[in-house]
Design an enzyme around this catalytic site. Structure first.
Site, PDB file in Angstrom:
ATOM      1  N   LYS A  20      48.760  41.003  23.677  1.00  0.00           N
ATOM      2  CA  LYS A  20      48.790  39.821  24.554  1.00  0.00           C
ATOM      3  C   LYS A  20      47.463  39.061  24.503  1.00  0.00           C
ATOM      4  O   LYS A  20      47.439  37.842  24.352  1.00  0.00           O
ATOM      5  CB  LYS A  20      49.106  40.275  25.994  1.00  0.00           C
ATOM      6  CG  LYS A  20      49.164  39.154  27.002  1.00  0.00           C
ATOM      7  CD  LYS A  20      50.007  39.527  28.202  1.00  0.00           C
ATOM      8  CE  LYS A  20      49.252  40.375  29.218  1.00  0.00           C
ATOM      9  NZ  LYS A  20      48.209  39.614  29.946  1.00  0.00           N
ATOM     10  N   GLN A 172      37.865  37.717  30.283  1.00  0.00           N
ATOM     11  CA  GLN A 172      38.384  36.376  30.588  1.00  0.00           C
ATOM     12  C   GLN A 172      37.228  35.442  30.936  1.00  0.00           C
ATOM     13  O   GLN A 172      37.161  34.308  30.472  1.00  0.00           O
ATOM     14  CB  GLN A 172      39.382  36.446  31.744  1.00  0.00           C
ATOM     15  CG  GLN A 172      40.634  37.231  31.365  1.00  0.00           C
ATOM     16  CD  GLN A 172      41.609  37.405  32.510  1.00  0.00           C
ATOM     17  OE1 GLN A 172      41.328  37.014  33.640  1.00  0.00           O
ATOM     18  NE2 GLN A 172      42.751  37.999  32.230  1.00  0.00           N
ATOM     19  N   ASP A 318      43.636  47.979  31.945  1.00  0.00           N
ATOM     20  CA  ASP A 318      45.059  47.706  32.186  1.00  0.00           C
ATOM     21  C   ASP A 318      45.916  48.964  32.094  1.00  0.00           C
ATOM     22  O   ASP A 318      47.084  48.956  32.481  1.00  0.00           O
ATOM     23  CB  ASP A 318      45.577  46.656  31.193  1.00  0.00           C
ATOM     24  CG  ASP A 318      44.947  45.287  31.456  1.00  0.00           C
ATOM     25  OD1 ASP A 318      44.516  45.033  32.599  1.00  0.00           O
ATOM     26  OD2 ASP A 318      44.886  44.476  30.512  1.00  0.00           O
ATOM     27  N   LYS A 345      43.917  42.312  40.064  1.00  0.00           N
ATOM     28  CA  LYS A 345      44.786  42.059  38.905  1.00  0.00           C
ATOM     29  C   LYS A 345      46.062  41.363  39.412  1.00  0.00           C
ATOM     30  O   LYS A 345      46.072  40.808  40.493  1.00  0.00           O
ATOM     31  CB  LYS A 345      45.092  43.375  38.178  1.00  0.00           C
ATOM     32  CG  LYS A 345      43.855  43.998  37.548  1.00  0.00           C
ATOM     33  CD  LYS A 345      43.325  43.130  36.419  1.00  0.00           C
ATOM     34  CE  LYS A 345      42.078  43.692  35.788  1.00  0.00           C
ATOM     35  NZ  LYS A 345      41.473  42.775  34.831  1.00  0.00           N
ATOM     36  N   ARG A 391      52.613  45.748  34.838  1.00  0.00           N
ATOM     37  CA  ARG A 391      52.037  47.060  34.513  1.00  0.00           C
ATOM     38  C   ARG A 391      52.447  48.120  35.538  1.00  0.00           C
ATOM     39  O   ARG A 391      52.552  49.304  35.204  1.00  0.00           O
ATOM     40  CB  ARG A 391      50.511  46.961  34.375  1.00  0.00           C
ATOM     41  CG  ARG A 391      50.106  45.896  33.367  1.00  0.00           C
ATOM     42  CD  ARG A 391      49.034  46.317  32.418  1.00  0.00           C
ATOM     43  NE  ARG A 391      48.751  45.225  31.492  1.00  0.00           N
ATOM     44  CZ  ARG A 391      49.360  45.034  30.318  1.00  0.00           C
ATOM     45  NH1 ARG A 391      50.276  45.883  29.898  1.00  0.00           N
ATOM     46  NH2 ARG A 391      49.061  44.013  29.554  1.00  0.00           N
TER      47      ARG A 391
END
Ligand code: S3P
Length: 431
Positions: A20, A172, A318, A345, A391
């Site tokens: 991703k 990010q 993650d 998240k 997730r």
């Protein structure tokens, strides 16, 4: 709602969908480059769809190929060629924090006004971490509800190079600052407390940018153009592979091979953590490409507890929800700390996993920055929730394989954020 049941061994082979993080970046940098970029094996999911839609609205032409739906061809607009048809643009980033944050850095230097907004979850996530460094560079970014979150209004400005020390390890935020730095008047650096994934640095180099990594600092020099490397191959997503790694380790008699899984050292913490817990994972057919990948051979193993902390956290951030499931089945205590990021998240993953695993009978104590899990207690099927977080949904599907009785999962469709065919792939491996 989905009903899940305890199940016997996983057997066979699987190629998990494309990574991703790498897919988002391939669309972004392909759009900003001169020339045409063919992205092979791109992830076909809701989050990457959000990035594709945003660049479409910014005037970039992107085609699906005839060969495979997972290949796209991007006709790059050039670094200064983004062109919203109405002179200003409203971009909807759906559930994707990666799209929202990295786009902020790309839009800050453009000669037009943009509005960035996402779904309820994205609009709750902290954006101050990108607003602060970009503002220091000279950007005009306003949190429209004055709460440090999206919706954001970005009025394009000329930017200056900065040296930024980030309080959080975040790829990010690093990517937003490096992208803005491409347009600045001098070099820009970003230093973080622990090394986050370096896909942006690797891929920007492939597009000809002058990007360096030196320990915890990444730096970029201003660029006039990015040049397409013509083709980018997206490896399988280790974060998606993680659910099958965990399931195969935990369900007795399992033996599976996962093909072409990305094993970038800033992302491979799940392999290291699973091995530290006694998990049997063989790495086969390793490639030595810009983004390395390999086949993983996993066999069922008896796991014991471990400590996961410090520099290791960004390499498996993650995967911590599914590692919590692995910890429930381990023979001793697992401590996960230094992972306060889990609270911001797609959901608060400390609260979500604590609620779900406790409901199943696990011995789990939440902390501000992680969990303590005393393994070895049998799990029982019950009603669990995804919290609309992909997730959490996939982690609970793995937990259901170990739990006696029936587990029901609500809002399971959120797996489409990163892995639309997850439940089909899981059934394919169940013999
Ligand atoms: C991502 C970085 C990580 C990760 C997210 C994807 C990326 O977030 O959790 O799923 O593609 O850069 P942070 O940068 O906030 O750590």
């Amino acid at each position: 709602m989905l009903t899940l049941n305890q199940h016997g061994p996983l057997r066979g082979e699987l190629t998990v969908p494309g990574d991703k993080s790498i897919s988002h970046r391939a669309v972004m940098f392909g759009s900003l480059a001169k020339g045409t970029t063919k992205v092979r094996d791109i992830l076909d999911s809701a989050d990457v769809g959000a990035t594709l839609d945003c660049f479409g609205r910014l005037g970039v032409s992107i085609e699906r190929t005839w060969e495979k739906p997972q290949d796209v061809i991007i006709h790059g607009a050039g670094m200064r060629g983004l062109y919203p048809s109405a002179g200003r643009v409203v971009l909807y980033t759906q559930n994707s924090g990666t799209t929202t944050r990295i786009l902020s850095g790309i839009l800050a230097p453009q000669p037009f006004t943009s509005f960035l907004t996402g779904d309820e979850s994205v609009n709750r996530r902290p954006m101050k971490r990108v607003i602060d460094p970009l503002t220091k560079m000279g950007a005009s970014i306003v949190s429209m509800n004055q709460d440090g979150c999206a919706p954001l209004r970005i009025d394009g400005r000329a930017l200056h190079g900065i040296d930024w020390k980030s309080a959080v390890a975040s790829a990010q935020v690093k990517s937003a600052v490096l992208c803005a730095g491409l347009y600045a008047d001098a070099a820009t650096s970003f230093t973080e407390p622990a090394l986050s994934r370096d896909h942006t640095e690797r891929m920007l180099r492939a597009f000809g940018a002058d990007v360096k990594n030196d320990g915890l600092t990444a730096s970029v020099r201003p660029a006039n153009e990015l040049y397409s490397p013509s083709e980018i191959k997206v490896p399988g997503d280790i974060s998606s592979a993680a659910y099958f790694i965990a399931a195969a380790l935990l369900v007795p008699g399992s033996d599976i091979v996962l093909h072409n899984v990305g094993i970038n050292p800033t992302r491979d913490g799940i392999i290291r953590a699973a091995r530290a817990m006694g998990g049997n994972i063989e790495i086969l057919n390793e490639t030595d490409t810009a983004e390395p990948y390999a086949d993983l051979h996993i066999t069922a193993s008896s796991l014991h507890g471990t400590v996961i902390e410090k520099d290791m956290i960004p390499t498996l951030i993650d995967e911590l929800p599914v590692i919590a499931v692995m910890a429930c089945a381990a023979s001793s205590e697992t401590v996960i700390r230094d992972a306060a990021e889990l609270k911001v998240k797609e959901s608060d993953r400390i609260a979500a996993m604590t609620e779900n695993l406790r409901a199943m009978g696990a011995d789990i104590t939440p902390a501000e920055d992680g969990f303590i899990i005393r393994g070895g207690k049998a799990l029982h099927g019950c009603a669990v929730k995804s919290f609309k977080d992909h997730r959490i949904a996939m982690s609970m599907a793995v937990a259901s394989l170990l739990a006696d009785g029936e587990t029901t999962l609500v809002d399971e469709n959120c797996v489409a954020i990163s892995y639309p065919s997850f439940f089909d792939d899981l059934s394919r491996l169940q013999v």
